[in-house]
Enzyme design. Structure first.
Site, short mmCIF file in Angstrom:
data_model
loop_
_atom_site.label_atom_id
_atom_site.label_comp_id
_atom_site.label_asym_id
_atom_site.label_seq_id
_atom_site.Cartn_x
_atom_site.Cartn_y
_atom_site.Cartn_z
CG HIS A 138 -55.66 3.15 0.09
ND1 HIS A 138 -54.45 2.26 0.50
CD2 HIS A 138 -56.47 3.03 1.19
CE1 HIS A 138 -54.74 1.67 1.61
NE2 HIS A 138 -55.97 1.98 1.85
CG HIS A 139 -48.90 4.58 0.67
ND1 HIS A 139 -48.25 4.34 -0.29
CD2 HIS A 139 -48.19 5.17 1.76
CE1 HIS A 139 -46.87 4.76 -0.35
NE2 HIS A 139 -46.77 5.39 1.04
CB ALA A 140 -53.34 0.03 -1.73
CB VAL A 142 -50.03 6.57 -5.52
CG1 VAL A 142 -50.88 6.50 -6.84
CG2 VAL A 142 -50.68 7.24 -4.41
CG ASN A 311 -47.06 1.74 -2.83
OD1 ASN A 311 -46.46 2.86 -2.35
ND2 ASN A 311 -48.18 1.37 -3.06
#
Length: 468
Positions: A138-140, A142, A311
């Site tokens: 999940h982009h949350a 990385v 991020n």
């Protein structure tokens, strides 16, 4: 509980069934010489001894009290490897097209938020004695820079895997009672909101000064007005859950030769190649706008050596010069536009908040995102960008995983409402690996677009050679 930053949490709030917010990779392997049996079982055994090297893989989400603030990461306990490392096999003959279609299908489904937000799929049955890893995170958790930390944990530089120290036993921690957790969490929320507001107030003078510096060239007439809106294209639509995916590779030395000959950066050439492909693609459909298409291009804010799993990204909008037919003129225009956009973005990112909080964000923002999708506003509202183009630098030396040699590192990225096309590039060894991710309805013939990328690269390379 380690609370997510505002940037990290935003990727949770933006997620719906139609807009999954995970990033992924498609890694191709040459199986070890003489290997027989299940590579899925072989890989799972190998990775169980390394999963602790990526701490975020052992964490899951926990909600803040009454969902008043961003959620946080907590220890997930024992991992369910039947869920996290899955298996798939292509039917014969096991072509690249079959692999791309399977990746598109896997990429269309969201991750289970009750578990750590990652899932691997080992894909076997690929022609040429190859296997593949589709790795979804999940982009949350990385961004591209943090993803390289995962790469370092997963891969070796020799065929023989390096020795890895086993996971250390976790110290026992007293679990606070429910009333204690409520008091502690509310205290954290109040402290976080207060801190955020003070930080914002402190940054106002710097933000005003920076905005003045950015506007000065425009007001003096030294630079022209930036392109604020993108033209309408088939990519500026409300997306559905189904994805389309294609992967292609081009020569990195040839790209660097173009850069040297034209005084360009690799990112400029990547945008020029993509611009040429999209231009031809839309021309074939008689849908090429007169105005230049605009790409959103992420910019890493990660300092050299920073290995935090989170991020750290900003971004800029770059006109792609799709209204130029000559590939050399297109590249030159993109160099100019990219330089101007980067200058403005660099100034803005220095004062842009890297964190934020909004009371009730976990309830309010997902509701707004759901409304945006169901209302199909992306089909009619003006857009600032048409697509996303991202370029990540990878290792220039061979990698190995569980004894298998890595032959390609294809990115698989995000398509969202109003921006249904994403071209992400990863360098590896002597090639650039392109991954094209799109909404299936917006770009049903993604393989044609991928072939046009390769053709656009050859066109630019030939034009540079003739000019020299």
């Amino acid at each position: 509980m380690k609370q997510l930053s505002g940037i990290d949490a935003t990727f949770l709030y933006m997620e719906t069934d139609q807009t999954p917010m995970h990033v992924a990779g498609l890694t191709l392997y040459d199986l070890p010489k003489g290997f027989k049996g299940s590579f899925h079982k072989h890989f799972t055994k190998f990775f169980k001894g390394r999963v602790h090297l990526v701490p975020i893989f052992g964490m899951k989400l926990a909600k803040a009290a009454y969902e008043l603030d961003h959620p946080g990461w907590v220890d997930a306990g024992e991992l369910d490897f039947d869920y996290h490392v899955q298996s798939a096999k292509l039917p014969k003959p096991g072509t690249l097209k079959q692999l791309e279609d399977l990746v598109a299908e896997l990429h269309s489904t969201t991750l289970d938020r009750s578990k750590p937000l990652w899932q691997f799929t080992i894909i076997e049955g690929i022609e040429g004695r190859q296997a593949a890893l589709y790795s979804k995170v999940h982009h949350a958790a990385v961004d591209g820079g943090a993803g390289m930390v995962i790469t370092q944990a997963l891969y070796d530089v020799t065929e023989e895997p390096r020795e890895v120290e086993p996971a250390q036993p976790k110290p026992e921690v007293r679990v606070p009672s429910q009333p204690e957790r409520a008091v502690l969490t509310l205290h954290d929320i109040i402290s976080n909101v207060t801190r955020q507001q003070l930080t914002m107030l402190e940054s106002v003078p710097k933000m005003m000064s920076q905005m003045t510096d950015l506007l000065a060239p425009l007001l003096s007439g030294k630079t022209g007005l930036p392109q604020l809106l993108a033209p309408r294209t088939p990519f500026n639509v409300t997306v559905q859950a189904k994805r389309a995916y294609a992967a292609r590779s081009i020569s990195l030395p040839d790209v660097k030769a173009i850069c040297k000959a034209r005084g360009a950066k690799v990112n400029d050439v990547v945008m020029a190649i993509t611009s040429g492909a999209v231009r031809k693609y839309l021309m074939q459909k008689q849908q090429l706008p007169d105005a230049a298409l605009v790409a959103f291009v992420p910019i890493s804010m990660r300092e050299m050596g920073n290995t935090d799993i989170n991020n750290q990204v900003f971004g800029m909008n770059v006109p792609l010069a799709t209204n130029y037919g000559d590939p050399l003129k297109r590249l030159k225009k993109i160099q100019q536009e990219s330089g101007s956009s980067k200058m403005m973005a660099s100034g803005a990112k220095d004062v842009a908040p890297s964190d934020f909080t909004i009371i009730g964000a976990p309830t309010l923002l997902p509701g707004l995102m759901q409304l945006y999708g169901t209302s199909k506003l992306a089909d009619v509202l003006p857009s600032a960008v048409n697509m996303c183009i991202s370029n990540n630098m990878g290792p220039p030396f061979p990698l190995f995983c569980a004894g298998a040699k890595v032959t390609a590192l294809y990115p698989v990225s995000i398509a969202t409402h109003g921006c249904a096309l994403n071209v992400t590039v990863q360098s590896y060894l002597d090639h650039l690996d392109f991954g094209i991710t799109a909404d299936y309805k917006a770009v049903p013939d993604v393989d044609d677009l991928a072939d046009l990328l390769v053709a656009s690269f050859e066109e630019l390379k030939t034009a540079v050679a003739k000019a020299a």
